[in-house]
Structures are given as C-alpha cells and as structure tokens.
Design an enzyme around this catalytic site. Structure first.
Site, mmCIF file in Angstrom:
data_model
loop_
_atom_site.group_PDB
_atom_site.id
_atom_site.type_symbol
_atom_site.label_atom_id
_atom_site.label_comp_id
_atom_site.label_asym_id
_atom_site.label_seq_id
_atom_site.Cartn_x
_atom_site.Cartn_y
_atom_site.Cartn_z
ATOM 1 N N SER A 224 0.833 -1.190 0.000
ATOM 2 C CA SER A 224 0.000 0.000 0.000
ATOM 3 C C SER A 224 0.878 1.254 0.000
ATOM 4 O O SER A 224 1.712 1.420 -0.882
ATOM 5 C CB SER A 224 -0.930 -0.067 1.214
ATOM 6 O OG SER A 224 -2.019 0.782 1.083
ATOM 7 N N ASP A 451 -8.793 -3.962 -6.283
ATOM 8 C CA ASP A 451 -8.293 -3.388 -5.033
ATOM 9 C C ASP A 451 -9.056 -2.102 -4.734
ATOM 10 O O ASP A 451 -9.124 -1.208 -5.574
ATOM 11 C CB ASP A 451 -6.795 -3.099 -5.170
ATOM 12 C CG ASP A 451 -6.122 -2.750 -3.854
ATOM 13 O OD1 ASP A 451 -6.678 -1.922 -3.100
ATOM 14 O OD2 ASP A 451 -5.044 -3.292 -3.589
ATOM 15 N N HIS A 479 -7.386 -5.758 -0.789
ATOM 16 C CA HIS A 479 -6.267 -4.822 -0.834
ATOM 17 C C HIS A 479 -4.964 -5.583 -0.674
ATOM 18 O O HIS A 479 -4.726 -6.221 0.350
ATOM 19 C CB HIS A 479 -6.431 -3.798 0.290
ATOM 20 C CG HIS A 479 -5.409 -2.727 0.310
ATOM 21 N ND1 HIS A 479 -4.881 -2.162 -0.835
ATOM 22 C CD2 HIS A 479 -4.800 -2.088 1.348
ATOM 23 C CE1 HIS A 479 -4.016 -1.227 -0.508
ATOM 24 N NE2 HIS A 479 -3.932 -1.174 0.812
#
Length: 510
Positions: A224, A451, A479
């Site tokens: 991320s 995502d 995610h």
C-alpha cells in the site's frame, strides 16, 4: 471520517497521498536532502551511519528490538535527533542467509514493528523467513518512533462522528471547524516533529538502517503506502536497491485530488463486487436485485442515518459518517464480507453496534476509548508530502460532480473528506512526479484488479514509470495480494525474493 488518505494491508483503513521531490541521486551515495531540498554530506551523517544498535529481547519470543537515531532534520544533521524503533527476528534456516528483509505495511501511520511481530515475522512463507532476517522500523512519527499526537479519546470520538456530507452552510462550517481543530491539536502536541515526517526523510532513515544491519543493498516488501516509500528509496538510492516488492502500488505521478478521486472509484468497484456477491444470497440485507439496486439501498441507509443515528449499546450513536467508515473498512478483504452483511442487517433492524465495531477497527479505537496514533501520523505524513487536494469548501463543490461520478455511494463524503489538509500548519514540501529510479535492480510491482484502496491502474502506471519495473497482476478482490491466498502470487514473489527470478512480463494470477 478522517483524512481519507490511508493505505494499509489490514482491512481497516484507506485514502490518498502525495510525493516529496527528492533532489539529485546517484548509484551509491545520494545527498541527504531534507524536505526543503538542502543537502547534508555523507561525512556529516557519519555519526548516524556509524552508530551501533543495542539489540535486546522485547517481550515477543525470538524477537529483538533496538532504537536507532536519525537527524530530525537532514538539512541540519548536527542538530536534534529522533529515535526510531526497530525490531527483527533472525533467519531460521536452513539455507544460506541472504540478508535482511525490511517490511512496511503501509498507512502512512501503520506500525511496521507491530506488523512484523504480529504477522510478517511469523506468517511470511517459511522459505523466506529461513533465509532472511525479518526487520521492521516504525517510521518517524509513527507508533513507537516519537509518535505524532493530536486529539485525546473524547475529542477523537467527536471528530469521527462529524458529518462529512454537509446539507447546508452550518454543517459545512462545522466540518471545516473539525478539520481546523484536528490540525491545531497536532500542532500543539507535536509541532516540533510535524515538519519532519515526510516520506523522503523516512526513506533516508531506511538507508541508515540498511547499513547498520550490515547489508550492501536493501531488500524490502512494502504494501500500500509502503510501495511509495519503497519507490522513493529506489529513486534516492538506486545503486543500493536490492529486491523490492511493491504490493498494492501507488502512482506517485498523480496529484492528491487525482489520487483521492481514483480511490473513490476504487471503493465503488470493490463495493460493486461485494454487492454482486450479496444479491445472490437470499438473506442479503441490500435485497436480491442488481448491484445497482443494492448501491441505491445502501445510499438510502446512509441518508436515513444522517437524519437519525442508530443506537449502538453505548453512548456513541451510529451516524452516516461512522457507518460509511464501517462499510469501507470491510472492503479491504473479502473475508470481511459476511461480517458486513450481518452488520448491515442489524443496522436495518435499528442496531448500529456491528457497523460501529467495523469503524472502530478502522480507526484503531480501543474498548477504553483511546486511539492509536495511526490517524494522526497518517495526516501528518500526507499533508506534508503533497499540497492539499482542495484549499477551500468552494474547491470541493467544484469537484463534487467528478467524485459522485466516480462513486454514487461514497463520492460526496470522500470529496468533502479530501479537504482535511487545507488547514494543516506544516507547509507541504513535495509535489507529484514520476519515479523512474534509473539504475535500480529489477523491482516487482503487484496490482490487484479490484483493489479498493490502491486501484489496479496505479500499479500499471508505477510499473511503467520504474525503469526496471515488472508488473505482477492478481485478478481478484481485496487490498494487496502477497500472502492473501493466491499460490500463484506467493510462488512468483517467493522466487524473486529467494533467487532474484523476476516474474515474466505480463504475468497474471487468479
């Protein structure tokens, strides 16, 4: 809701961020540019590169912890210092040790030390743990590394409940006042550190740690926001870049407003996937029609909660803001979909407790009413890394139609939430730009097609920007992809980390 600029692997948080210009780099020693662009020489930084870490057992079996020192301001390395918490677990064997593998779960604001001790150090694939010392450092301003603080528990409770879909000027002013109060709290409690928690500074801290660990090159898995941190490191120190996995990738070339709007569309995509699954079930709380019908019913629920919040079994009630946070939190991992269905069903029956629990997980609120510093650090880093998405409520209104087009369900709230950095006291120090990292070793960029927090097109873009980037695609929900159940993804990444084998160009996994 909060800053709407959060990227994490845990299924509890989200939003958008920016990039800090790094100054010039070379294949080995990059000048230690501060956020302001002033550079320190390697000689000036030698006390930091030459320090010794005093490792000690730290309460979790087999883990060691230490504190490393870094300059608070890289432009003035002889001035104040900042202490950064580091943890590691030694390679277990068998097989020849490759080196250290630094991990970061994202955020910004997620505790890398907590992630290592709670998951990565024991849950990463055994062959990887056998040949790497697994290492984490809490970034400056985060968790155990001189954390940014902003509001106490009761004030944070009030902040998370402020209406982010204002119906009139009075509610609009109340939302702006909440953002101003949050920023003022951060300045009052953490003013000295706020100008020095940029991603560039954290990347430079990582290079000091690399040398203290005795590694010639940095091997790294970032998820991320951690992908932006890893890409920034590669840009600053291409010659010291080893095997980098950037999972759930950011696109550093986009402005904050573009990132926020893209992410709004990402949550719409994720919700549509959830809704398509839900409406096939007889007990779906959003009906058994189409995903579009389900989205309309969810929007109606939010509007009802805006007018009349639900009881939750405690003093707080569930209004639209907390309910939206709870739904979005469940988009991070499809394993949370059953919990979300039950929470929505209970809300339809007049009980908001389960949606509130999802929102509390997002905000890392404890049962005693205290909060971790996740949201404080998240805002501090994001508001420093790039200029705000919007500077005034008028800017939000002008952009509203594009956000609502991106997501009829979440667009309005996410547009208004993007106003938070407009009132930040520390001046932003970076701007969006492409990261190419010329001269870096091959870098693997991972993107998940549905995502919610880091849309797949960001991974495509970052892989194309990086001079040595290779894209690995996971066709699925949730995610990030590594360690989430795809043998295809895990096998490809393990081969890269262990043998340096780069996945074939265009490789896709289901």
């Amino acid at each position: 809701m909060d800053s709407r600029r959060l990227f994490r692997t845990a299924a509890v948080a989200f939003s958008a961020f920016g990039l800090l210009l790094s100054g010039c780099t070379d294949g080995g020693t990059a000048p230690a540019a501060s956020a302001s662009g002033t550079a320190a020489t390697r000689e000036e930084l030698e006390p930091y590169y030459g320090q010794r870490l005093a490792w000690k057992a730290c309460g979790v079996p087999d883990f060691e912890c230490a504190t490393m020192k870094a300059p608070l301001d890289y432009a003035r390395p002889g001035g104040k210092q900042i202490g950064l918490a580091v943890a590691r677990i030694r390679a277990t064997g068998p097989g020849k040790r490759i080196g250290s593998l630094l991990v970061n779960p994202g955020g910004p604001g997620g505790s890398a030390v907590g992630y290592l001790q709670g998951y990565a150090g024991i849950g990463y694939p055994a062959p990887v743990r056998a040949r790497y010392d697994m290492v984490a450092v809490d970034p400056r301003g985060v968790a155990h590394s001189e954390p940014v603080e902003c509001l106490d528990g009761p004030a944070m409770d009030a902040y998370t409940q402020v209406d982010t879909t204002p119906d009139d000027r009075r509610e609009q002013d109340r939302l702006a006042a909440a953002f101003k109060n949050f920023a003022a709290g951060c300045a009052k409690r953490s003013g000295a550190v706020l100008p020095h928690v940029s991603t560039v500074e954290t990347a430079r801290d990582m290079d000091i740690l690399r040398e203290l660990l005795g590694d010639r090159k940095l091997h790294y898995v970032g998820a991320s926001y951690g992908t932006f941190l890893g890409a920034t490191y590669a840009e600053l120190f291409p010659g010291r870049t080893g095997r980098l996995v950037l999972d759930g990738a950011m696109d550093p070339s986009l402005t904050t407003a573009e990132l926020n709007r893209d992410q709004t569309a990402g949550f719409e995509t994720a919700f549509r996937s959830f809704a398509a699954d839900c409406v096939r079930r007889r007990d779906c709380p959003l009906g058994t029609g189409s995903p579009t019908d389900a989205a309309a019913r969810l929007k109606t629920l939010f509007e009802r909660l805006d007018a009349q919040p639900l009881r939750t079994g405690e003093r707080r009630r569930l209004g639209e803001a907390l309910a939206t946070t709870g739904v979005i939190a469940a988009m991070y991992d499809e394993s949370a979909w059953p919990q979300l269905r039950e929470a929505l069903a209970r809300a339809q029956r007049g009980d908001g407790a389960d949606l509130l629990a999802l929102a509390d997980g997002y905000y890392e609120r404890e049962a005693d009413g205290t909060y971790s510093n996740l949201m404080f650090a998240n805002a501090a880093v994001n508001c420093l890394d790039q200029p705000p998405a919007f500077s005034s409520p008028e800017d939000v209104r002008k952009a509203m139609s594009s956000f609502e087009k991106a997501s009829p369900v979440f667009g309005e709230g996410l547009a208004w939430a993007s106003l938070n950095c407009a009132y930040w006291t520390a001046e932003p120090t970076g701007t969006a730009h492409r990261i190419e990292a010329g001269g870096a070793a091959p870098i693997v960029v991972v993107g998940t097609t549905r995502d919610p927090a880091t849309p797949y097109k960001w991974a495509r873009s970052l892989a194309a920007q990086l001079s040595s980037g290779t894209l690995l695609t996971y066709e699925g929900d949730g995610h990030t992809a590594y360690g989430r159940g795809s043998d295809c993804v895990d096998t490809a990444i393990n081969a890269y980390l262990l043998d340096g084998t780069v996945p074939p160009s265009g490789k896709r996994c289901a």
